[in-house]
Design an enzyme around this catalytic site. Sequence first.
Site, mmCIF file in Angstrom:
data_model
loop_
_atom_site.group_PDB
_atom_site.id
_atom_site.type_symbol
_atom_site.label_atom_id
_atom_site.label_comp_id
_atom_site.label_asym_id
_atom_site.label_seq_id
_atom_site.Cartn_x
_atom_site.Cartn_y
_atom_site.Cartn_z
ATOM 1 N N CYS A 209 0.877 -1.184 0.000
ATOM 2 C CA CYS A 209 0.000 0.000 0.000
ATOM 3 C C CYS A 209 0.910 1.229 0.000
ATOM 4 C CB CYS A 209 -0.965 -0.029 1.181
ATOM 5 S SG CYS A 209 -0.171 -0.023 2.804
ATOM 6 N N ASN B 57 2.277 1.400 4.412
ATOM 7 C CA ASN B 57 2.558 0.124 5.112
ATOM 8 C C ASN B 57 2.238 0.199 6.612
ATOM 9 O OD1 ASN B 57 5.403 -2.077 5.734
ATOM 10 N ND2 ASN B 57 3.333 -2.654 5.214
ATOM 11 N N CYS C 101 -1.464 0.706 7.391
ATOM 12 C CA CYS C 101 -2.907 0.419 7.499
ATOM 13 C C CYS C 101 -3.288 -0.815 6.680
ATOM 14 C CB CYS C 101 -3.745 1.618 7.050
ATOM 15 S SG CYS C 101 -3.458 3.120 8.010
ATOM 16 N N ARG C 102 -3.388 -0.671 5.358
ATOM 17 C CA ARG C 102 -3.965 -1.742 4.543
ATOM 18 C C ARG C 102 -3.047 -2.944 4.360
ATOM 19 N NH1 ARG C 102 -5.129 2.118 -0.344
ATOM 20 N NH2 ARG C 102 -3.266 3.030 0.596
ATOM 21 N N SER C 103 -1.785 -2.713 3.962
ATOM 22 C CA SER C 103 -0.961 -3.900 3.630
ATOM 23 C C SER C 103 -0.563 -4.719 4.859
ATOM 24 C CB SER C 103 0.243 -3.524 2.753
ATOM 25 O OG SER C 103 1.111 -2.634 3.386
ATOM 26 N N ASP D 204 -8.267 3.671 0.957
ATOM 27 C CA ASP D 204 -7.322 4.129 1.978
ATOM 28 C C ASP D 204 -8.111 4.649 3.187
ATOM 29 O OD1 ASP D 204 -5.434 5.403 3.477
ATOM 30 O OD2 ASP D 204 -4.612 6.611 1.832
#
Length: 168
Positions: A19, A22, A24-26, A136
């Site tokens: 993401c 690195n 939050c999402r990934s 995001d």
Amino acid sequence: MISAIHPNLRRSFSILFVCLGNICRSPTAEAVLRDTAARVAPRLTLEIDSAGTADYHTGRAPDPRSQRAARERGIDLSGLRARQVTTEDFTRFDLILAMDQDNLRNLQAMSPPYTRAELRLFLSYAPQLGLLEVPDPYYGGAADFAEVLDLTAAASLALIESLQQRAQ
Ligand code: 4NP
């Protein structure tokens, strides 16, 4: 009779989630895939990691809001630390899965000409979701962080199914 090993037969895959930051999402996708695979596909051997296209948060633990949303599903993100994507990642991983189109474009731009890694959007494994990007959540609220858990859980199951088909 000694049976020939089919060249496509493999049960081991290395996967990098990417993401922007690195945090939050990934890292959520990394931990969710690890958790899901351990439960539903213990015979698959997966090396799973995550990274960001940006270096803003290098060395930091995941965002507390991501940690909270994951903890509510029994998933602990606290041990993960952010890092930026490196050129070596393109030869180290089989699959590099981007959270959104911006991440994918940035990965394509930094990719060496000959690589091992296949680059694609993570949600492309789960067309039933009707979404190609994991939104995001950084400037959002708790519901946005919970949505990251929902999307990464569904796409992780679909990814595992795809890997199991390749492993047959
Ligand atoms: P991520 O979220 O890409 O899912 O880790 C973000 C983290 C940090 C920022 C943006 C998105 N930021 O602008 O600092």
